[in-house]
Design an enzyme around this catalytic site. Sequence first.
Site, PDB file in Angstrom:
ATOM      1  N   ASP A  16      58.503 -37.890  37.287  1.00 54.28           N
ATOM      2  CA  ASP A  16      59.580 -38.173  36.984  1.00 54.28           C
ATOM      3  C   ASP A  16      59.681 -39.019  35.661  1.00 54.28           C
ATOM      4  OD1 ASP A  16      62.645 -38.621  37.649  1.00 54.28           O
ATOM      5  OD2 ASP A  16      62.035 -40.781  38.110  1.00 54.28           O
ATOM      6  N   ASP A  18      62.897 -41.280  34.044  1.00 60.26           N
ATOM      7  CA  ASP A  18      63.765 -42.584  34.063  1.00 60.26           C
ATOM      8  C   ASP A  18      63.547 -43.212  35.311  1.00 60.26           C
ATOM      9  OD1 ASP A  18      65.488 -42.097  31.634  1.00 60.26           O
ATOM     10  OD2 ASP A  18      66.270 -40.192  32.923  1.00 60.26           O
TER      11      ASP A  18
END
Length: 236
Positions: A16, A18
């Site tokens: 991932d 952010d």
Amino acid sequence: MTPPVLRQRIDGIAFDLDGTLVDSAPDIRHALNSALHKAGLRTFDLDTVRGWIGDGPDATIARALVAQAIDPTNAPGRALCDHLRRAFDMTALAAPMSLGHVFDGIADMVAELSRDYACVVVTNKPTPLARALLNAAHLLPHFSAVFGADEPVQRKPSPLLLRAAAERLGLATGALLMVGDGHADLQAAAAAGCPAVLAGWGYGASGWQGPPPWRMDRPAELPVQLATCQNTLLHF
């Protein structure tokens, strides 16, 4: 926690973005507030915006409208969302990481892992914004591909992007490890059949309900624990 016994060898890692690789909340807040201010709307503090991050900019914008009693689902609301998104993107692309920073230990971890594993990014951020942020963070060269949610249907917890990443890498989904900080990351991994790690240093980890399948609190733990798991699998 004790590393689990993997069902099969890991050959690729999907990260991932952010809240996992980069603390981008200050830049997201800046882009959001700039768009809201230009539209004559209320702006928000950093802690509030950080709590809205994870589902992509459209969802963040919609939450900002709901917080000031504007319906983002009716025709005027949708038009306003589109207007705010264009303004958001202009600010975000102009300065992808002027306020945020790469989490401590991430650069070394990614550099080490990318020597032995095919590494990709799977994010709910649209691909152009994701690539711009990774480039500004000097992380982009470590990733063979970036899979952003360019359509709402692709957003995690949907497994579509993880499946696409595994297909691009020529791997079974069980050989692709998902590393993320939130519920949507682990839910997407479960739906895709990928093993998963909860990034305990990230945004969403503190709100986790129930035991995660595998949690690490520092990036440096991942190469070590993954090597342990691979060796255990080899001799199982």
